[in-house]
Design an enzyme around this catalytic site. Sequence first.
Site, PDB file in Angstrom:
ATOM      1  N   TYR A 192       0.950  -1.364   0.178  1.00 23.58           N
ATOM      2  CA  TYR A 192       0.215  -0.013  -0.393  1.00 23.58           C
ATOM      3  C   TYR A 192       1.033   1.555  -0.162  1.00 23.58           C
ATOM      4  O   TYR A 192       0.196   2.195   0.086  1.00 23.58           O
ATOM      5  CB  TYR A 192      -1.134  -0.082   1.376  1.00 23.58           C
ATOM      6  CG  TYR A 192      -1.797  -0.796   1.744  1.00 23.58           C
ATOM      7  CD1 TYR A 192      -3.163  -0.597   0.681  1.00 23.58           C
ATOM      8  CD2 TYR A 192      -1.924  -2.534   1.775  1.00 23.58           C
ATOM      9  CE1 TYR A 192      -4.284  -1.984   0.389  1.00 23.58           C
ATOM     10  CE2 TYR A 192      -2.579  -3.445   1.980  1.00 23.58           C
ATOM     11  CZ  TYR A 192      -3.401  -2.711   0.891  1.00 23.58           C
ATOM     12  OH  TYR A 192      -5.067  -4.211   0.860  1.00 23.58           O
ATOM     13  N   SER A 193       2.267   1.087  -0.299  1.00 19.12           N
ATOM     14  CA  SER A 193       3.116   2.091  -0.319  1.00 19.12           C
ATOM     15  C   SER A 193       2.504   4.051  -1.328  1.00 19.12           C
ATOM     16  O   SER A 193       2.679   3.540  -1.991  1.00 19.12           O
ATOM     17  CB  SER A 193       4.826   1.420  -0.838  1.00 19.12           C
ATOM     18  OG  SER A 193       4.818   2.460  -1.133  1.00 19.12           O
ATOM     19  N   ASN A 194       3.120   4.686  -0.883  1.00 14.58           N
ATOM     20  CA  ASN A 194       2.703   5.826  -0.904  1.00 14.58           C
ATOM     21  C   ASN A 194       3.849   5.675  -1.494  1.00 14.58           C
ATOM     22  O   ASN A 194       3.745   6.481  -2.455  1.00 14.58           O
ATOM     23  CB  ASN A 194       2.718   6.853  -0.310  1.00 14.58           C
ATOM     24  CG  ASN A 194       0.769   6.553   0.290  1.00 14.58           C
ATOM     25  OD1 ASN A 194       0.218   6.310   0.566  1.00 14.58           O
ATOM     26  ND2 ASN A 194       0.502   7.837   2.143  1.00 14.58           N
ATOM     27  N   HIS A 195       5.238   5.650  -1.386  1.00 14.93           N
ATOM     28  CA  HIS A 195       6.000   6.078  -2.012  1.00 14.93           C
ATOM     29  C   HIS A 195       6.442   5.583  -3.392  1.00 14.93           C
ATOM     30  O   HIS A 195       6.322   5.735  -4.703  1.00 14.93           O
ATOM     31  CB  HIS A 195       7.402   5.807  -0.770  1.00 14.93           C
ATOM     32  CG  HIS A 195       8.488   5.789  -1.880  1.00 14.93           C
ATOM     33  ND1 HIS A 195       9.423   6.621  -2.469  1.00 14.93           N
ATOM     34  CD2 HIS A 195       9.287   4.302  -2.279  1.00 14.93           C
ATOM     35  CE1 HIS A 195      10.646   5.925  -3.089  1.00 14.93           C
ATOM     36  NE2 HIS A 195      10.567   4.972  -3.001  1.00 14.93           N
ATOM     37  N   VAL A 196       5.771   4.159  -3.066  1.00 13.14           N
ATOM     38  CA  VAL A 196       5.711   3.505  -4.682  1.00 13.14           C
ATOM     39  C   VAL A 196       4.677   3.694  -5.223  1.00 13.14           C
ATOM     40  O   VAL A 196       5.202   3.469  -6.421  1.00 13.14           O
ATOM     41  CB  VAL A 196       5.615   1.176  -4.188  1.00 13.14           C
ATOM     42  CG1 VAL A 196       4.726   1.086  -5.900  1.00 13.14           C
ATOM     43  CG2 VAL A 196       6.380   0.485  -3.641  1.00 13.14           C
TER      44      VAL A 196
END
Length: 297
Positions: free
Chosen positions: A60-64
Site C-alpha cells: 500500500y506504499s505511497n512511495h511506490v
Amino acid sequence: MLLQPLPEPVAEQAGVRLLLLRDDLTHPELPGNKWRKLKYNLQEARRLGHHTLLTFGGAYSNHVAAVAAAGRLTGLRTVGVIRGEELAHQPLNPTLAQARADGMQLHFLDRATYRRKQEPAVLAELLRGTGPAYVLPEGGSNALALPGCAELVTELRQLTAFDYLCVACGTGGTLAGLVTGLQGPEQALGFAALKGADFLRTDINRLTLAGTSNTYPNWALHTAYHGGGYARLSPELRQFIRAFRVRHGVLLDPIYTSKMLLGVLDLLARGYFRRGSTVVTVHTGGLQAWAGFGGEP
Ligand SMILES: *Cc1c(COP(=O)(O)O)cnc(C)c1O
C-alpha cells in the site's frame, strides 16, 4: 502554496495560531512529500544516465505509488520490489493496480528475502533481472531526499513566520529534510505513524548529518501518537478524520496526517506550545491510501 487557518478551540484556548500547509496540493499527480523527496533523486538518476528507477515498498506504499507516477511523467522505467509473495497480492490492490497502470514492473519478494533487500547479494540478484537501475530505498529517504523537503521550509517562510513545523513520520526522511531548512528558533516536530519508533531518532540524526558536520538541536520526535500501529485505522481515528473534514473541509490520510493532527491537538490541550506562537502542520498527502481502506470515510 496554500496555508489554511485551522480555527480549533484548543488552539484558541492555548493562544496559538494553528495553520495547515496544503502540501497535498503542490503537485497534481505526485502529492506531498513523496514528490519533494524524489525531485533531486530524479535529477541525479538522469545525470548518471539511468533509464530505470528501482525501489521497494509494502503493498500500500505511497512511495511506490509516487515512483510509478514519476516514471510515467518522466519517461523513466520503474521497477517496484514489493514485500510479500505474488499470490498473496492477487488480485492487485488499488495501489499496485495503479502502479502497474503507470507502467511499473512489479517484482514480488517473500518477506524473508525482502528483509535482506539491503544486502549486496540480494540487490545484485534483483539488478540481474532488471538491468542497471537507480536504486531508491524504501520510503525514498536518502541524502538527496532532504534538499527537496528543505525547500518546503523556504516556501513556507515566504508566507509566514512560524515557531513550530509539524509533520508525520514514516522513515523520518521528510522531517530530516525540514530540519536542515530551519533557521533561528524555528523547531520541527515529527509524529511517528509506526509503533515503537524510537529508533527513528538515530535514523533522522544520520540523515541530517549526511555530508555535513552540522548538528541539529531544533527538532523532536513524538512516538505516542501511532494510534495502535502503522496501518491500524481505529474507529476513533476514523471518527476524528470525519469530524476534521466537516470542520475544515480537508480530508486527511488514514496512516500519517490524521495521527499527526490528532497529536498536535493533544499537545495543544496539554499546553505544550508557547502562548503567542505559530504552529504550522503539514498535509503531506497520502490520500491514495484510502483505496486500501475501502474508500474515503
Ligand atoms: C511517506 C509519508 C510520510 C512520511 O514520510 P517519511 O519521509 O517517510 O517520514 C508522511 N505523510 C505521508 C502522507 C506520507 O505518504
